[in-house]
Design a protein around this motif. Sequence first.
Motif, mmCIF file in Angstrom:
data_model
loop_
_atom_site.group_PDB
_atom_site.id
_atom_site.type_symbol
_atom_site.label_atom_id
_atom_site.label_comp_id
_atom_site.label_asym_id
_atom_site.label_seq_id
_atom_site.Cartn_x
_atom_site.Cartn_y
_atom_site.Cartn_z
ATOM 1 N N THR A 39 6.480 -6.972 11.545
ATOM 2 C CA THR A 39 5.204 -6.882 10.855
ATOM 3 C C THR A 39 4.397 -5.766 11.505
ATOM 4 O OG1 THR A 39 5.269 -9.255 10.432
ATOM 5 C CG2 THR A 39 3.142 -8.164 10.174
ATOM 6 N N LEU B 230 3.433 0.643 8.945
ATOM 7 C CA LEU B 230 4.735 0.971 8.365
ATOM 8 C C LEU B 230 4.939 0.351 6.988
ATOM 9 C CD1 LEU B 230 6.962 0.494 11.538
ATOM 10 C CD2 LEU B 230 6.011 2.625 10.628
ATOM 11 N N SER B 231 4.369 -0.850 6.766
ATOM 12 C CA SER B 231 4.549 -1.547 5.494
ATOM 13 C C SER B 231 3.440 -2.582 5.334
ATOM 14 C CB SER B 231 5.915 -2.242 5.465
ATOM 15 O OG SER B 231 6.048 -3.042 4.315
ATOM 16 N N MET C 127 8.597 -6.721 7.102
ATOM 17 C CA MET C 127 9.921 -6.188 6.793
ATOM 18 C C MET C 127 10.986 -7.119 7.357
ATOM 19 S SD MET C 127 9.069 -2.227 7.703
ATOM 20 C CE MET C 127 8.100 -2.678 9.143
#
Length: 87
Positions: free
Chosen positions: A72, A76-77, A81
């Motif tokens: 987490t 990055l996202s 992920m």
Amino acid sequence: MCTHLSPSERSVFAKRKPGMRFTEKMLGTFRSTKNQNRETPCEFAVTVESQDVESMIECDPAHTASISGTVTCPALSVAPMTVTKGN
């Protein structure tokens, strides 16, 4: 070979190798190369599973352990992920 085991213990060990599983959680920060002044919190939680502890402990280069879990890191996202099929 585990030399600290008796011959009968080695026989059992050879027939049914013990495995192990553990979960590791790490917390830290991520700093982009583009913006060195900004750190984003990140969390990494994975489970490592080995089917052959002896090979793992003796650092056998042919030994593999499976790894799965989540990363987490909002930088990055936006969503956690998933870590799958890791070795």
